[in-house]
Write a protein that holds these residues in place. Structure first.
Motif, PDB file in Angstrom:
ATOM      1  N   LEU A  84       0.836  -1.202   0.054  1.00  0.00           N
ATOM      2  CA  LEU A  84       0.103   0.015  -0.068  1.00  0.00           C
ATOM      3  C   LEU A  84       0.802   1.196   0.047  1.00  0.00           C
ATOM      4  O   LEU A  84       1.898   1.428   0.869  1.00  0.00           O
ATOM      5  CB  LEU A  84      -0.884   0.104   1.306  1.00  0.00           C
ATOM      6  N   ARG A  85       0.536   2.133  -0.874  1.00  0.00           N
ATOM      7  CA  ARG A  85       1.334   3.220  -0.983  1.00  0.00           C
ATOM      8  C   ARG A  85       0.410   4.544  -0.981  1.00  0.00           C
ATOM      9  O   ARG A  85      -0.766   4.597  -1.695  1.00  0.00           O
ATOM     10  CB  ARG A  85       1.997   3.462  -2.215  1.00  0.00           C
ATOM     11  N   SER A  86       0.508   5.795  -0.081  1.00  0.00           N
ATOM     12  CA  SER A  86      -0.148   6.747  -0.162  1.00  0.00           C
ATOM     13  C   SER A  86       0.110   7.559  -1.417  1.00  0.00           C
ATOM     14  O   SER A  86      -0.826   7.971  -2.243  1.00  0.00           O
ATOM     15  CB  SER A  86      -0.075   7.317   1.093  1.00  0.00           C
ATOM     16  N   TYR A  87       1.499   8.016  -1.692  1.00  0.00           N
ATOM     17  CA  TYR A  87       1.767   8.681  -2.702  1.00  0.00           C
ATOM     18  C   TYR A  87       3.264   8.783  -2.816  1.00  0.00           C
ATOM     19  O   TYR A  87       3.914   8.831  -1.779  1.00  0.00           O
ATOM     20  CB  TYR A  87       1.433  10.108  -2.566  1.00  0.00           C
ATOM     21  N   PRO A  88       3.909   8.444  -4.057  1.00  0.00           N
ATOM     22  CA  PRO A  88       3.409   8.356  -5.329  1.00  0.00           C
ATOM     23  C   PRO A  88       2.950   6.720  -5.344  1.00  0.00           C
ATOM     24  O   PRO A  88       3.299   5.971  -4.634  1.00  0.00           O
ATOM     25  CB  PRO A  88       4.269   8.667  -6.104  1.00  0.00           C
ATOM     26  N   LYS A  89       2.150   6.746  -6.163  1.00  0.00           N
ATOM     27  CA  LYS A  89       1.572   5.253  -6.539  1.00  0.00           C
ATOM     28  C   LYS A  89       2.404   4.468  -7.247  1.00  0.00           C
ATOM     29  O   LYS A  89       3.605   5.265  -8.192  1.00  0.00           O
ATOM     30  CB  LYS A  89       0.174   5.554  -7.230  1.00  0.00           C
ATOM     31  N   LEU A 150      -0.682   7.109 -19.672  1.00  0.00           N
ATOM     32  CA  LEU A 150       0.070   8.043 -18.471  1.00  0.00           C
ATOM     33  C   LEU A 150      -0.565   9.306 -18.105  1.00  0.00           C
ATOM     34  O   LEU A 150      -0.519   9.368 -16.916  1.00  0.00           O
ATOM     35  CB  LEU A 150       1.506   8.084 -19.153  1.00  0.00           C
ATOM     36  N   THR A 151      -1.003  10.097 -18.932  1.00  0.00           N
ATOM     37  CA  THR A 151      -1.824  11.143 -18.641  1.00  0.00           C
ATOM     38  C   THR A 151      -2.953  10.874 -17.783  1.00  0.00           C
ATOM     39  O   THR A 151      -3.264  11.467 -16.791  1.00  0.00           O
ATOM     40  CB  THR A 151      -2.227  11.914 -19.784  1.00  0.00           C
ATOM     41  N   ASP A 152      -3.853   9.745 -18.073  1.00  0.00           N
ATOM     42  CA  ASP A 152      -4.860   9.359 -17.455  1.00  0.00           C
ATOM     43  C   ASP A 152      -4.535   8.738 -16.132  1.00  0.00           C
ATOM     44  O   ASP A 152      -5.113   9.173 -15.000  1.00  0.00           O
ATOM     45  CB  ASP A 152      -5.623   8.127 -18.173  1.00  0.00           C
ATOM     46  N   ILE A 153      -3.473   8.203 -15.778  1.00  0.00           N
ATOM     47  CA  ILE A 153      -3.113   7.386 -14.611  1.00  0.00           C
ATOM     48  C   ILE A 153      -2.721   8.699 -13.760  1.00  0.00           C
ATOM     49  O   ILE A 153      -3.180   8.760 -12.579  1.00  0.00           O
ATOM     50  CB  ILE A 153      -1.742   6.428 -14.974  1.00  0.00           C
ATOM     51  N   LEU A 154      -1.934   9.920 -14.222  1.00  0.00           N
ATOM     52  CA  LEU A 154      -1.609  10.803 -13.386  1.00  0.00           C
ATOM     53  C   LEU A 154      -2.709  11.639 -13.055  1.00  0.00           C
ATOM     54  O   LEU A 154      -2.511  12.324 -11.727  1.00  0.00           O
ATOM     55  CB  LEU A 154      -0.372  11.625 -14.133  1.00  0.00           C
ATOM     56  N   ARG A 159      -6.382  13.292  -8.396  1.00  0.00           N
ATOM     57  CA  ARG A 159      -7.902  13.199  -7.925  1.00  0.00           C
ATOM     58  C   ARG A 159      -7.971  12.330  -6.744  1.00  0.00           C
ATOM     59  O   ARG A 159      -8.836  12.609  -6.055  1.00  0.00           O
ATOM     60  CB  ARG A 159      -8.731  12.880  -8.974  1.00  0.00           C
ATOM     61  N   GLY A 160      -7.098  11.484  -6.455  1.00  0.00           N
ATOM     62  CA  GLY A 160      -7.131  10.436  -5.502  1.00  0.00           C
ATOM     63  C   GLY A 160      -8.142   9.294  -5.980  1.00  0.00           C
ATOM     64  O   GLY A 160      -8.477   8.516  -4.983  1.00  0.00           O
ATOM     65  N   ASP A 161      -8.192   9.095  -7.311  1.00  0.00           N
ATOM     66  CA  ASP A 161      -9.077   8.116  -7.683  1.00  0.00           C
ATOM     67  C   ASP A 161      -8.401   6.618  -7.549  1.00  0.00           C
ATOM     68  O   ASP A 161      -6.980   6.880  -7.639  1.00  0.00           O
ATOM     69  CB  ASP A 161      -9.515   8.239  -9.187  1.00  0.00           C
ATOM     70  N   SER A 162      -8.993   5.423  -7.781  1.00  0.00           N
ATOM     71  CA  SER A 162      -8.314   4.371  -7.836  1.00  0.00           C
ATOM     72  C   SER A 162      -7.751   4.174  -9.190  1.00  0.00           C
ATOM     73  O   SER A 162      -8.285   4.540 -10.052  1.00  0.00           O
ATOM     74  CB  SER A 162      -9.227   3.028  -7.507  1.00  0.00           C
TER      75      SER A 162
END
Length: 165
Positions: A84-89, A150-154, A159-162
């Protein structure tokens, strides 16, 4: 050589998406590259994403199927991706290449074509039995790693989305 090819691929994708890549020289935590997207304004911060890179000549994904299977060569690579990672994923990026090295790319006056592609998957939270030394994961064939992905993932990370499908 597959590692060099994959680094070139992900660096090209990142550049197209307006990001930089930072190669992690000492892979101690299962991270090979970090993607950084600059902030859109002075009030925002940059976006970051970690990735573990894997290449294989043993798989030819069939786009008509929902996924292909990838087996880690070491348990520790899997363990780094599922924590589990908070940030970065972090995401796993698997590149499939032809078995013959001279078939990896094709050059014409129109440009450089890299044969086959990279695919990504977010494995955070997945499990494998404690006695499994080489876990196998499913990589969705729809998850081609390109600038749009990559843009969608970032964007999702920001946004904090899954990142799970």
């Amino acid at each position: 050589m597959m590692e060099l090819l994959q680094r070139g691929y992900v660096t090209s994708v990142a550049a197209t998406a307006g990001c930089t890549t930072e190669i992690v020289a000492n892979d101690k935590w299962g991270i090979d590259v970090q993607f950084v997207r600059p902030p859109l304004s002075a009030a925002q911060s940059e976006s970051m994403l970690f990735a573990q890179l894997k290449s294989t000549t043993q798989i030819t994904p069939d786009p008509k199927k929902d996924f292909f299977s990838y087996q880690f060569t070491k348990r520790q690579y899997f363990d780094h991706m599922v924590k589990l990672r908070s940030y970065p994923k972090a995401v796993l990026i698997v590149m499939t290449v032809p078995q013959k090295q001279l078939e990896w790319t094709e050059v014409s006056h129109d440009g450089l074509l890299t044969k086959r592609a990279c695919y990504w998957v977010h494995l955070e939270g997945q499990t494998a039995g404690s006695n499994v030394s080489r876990p196998t994961v499913r990589i969705p064939t729809k998850n081609v790693f390109d600038a749009f992905a990559l843009t969608d993932i970032l964007d999702k990370v920001d946004r904090g989305d899954s990142l799970h499908d």
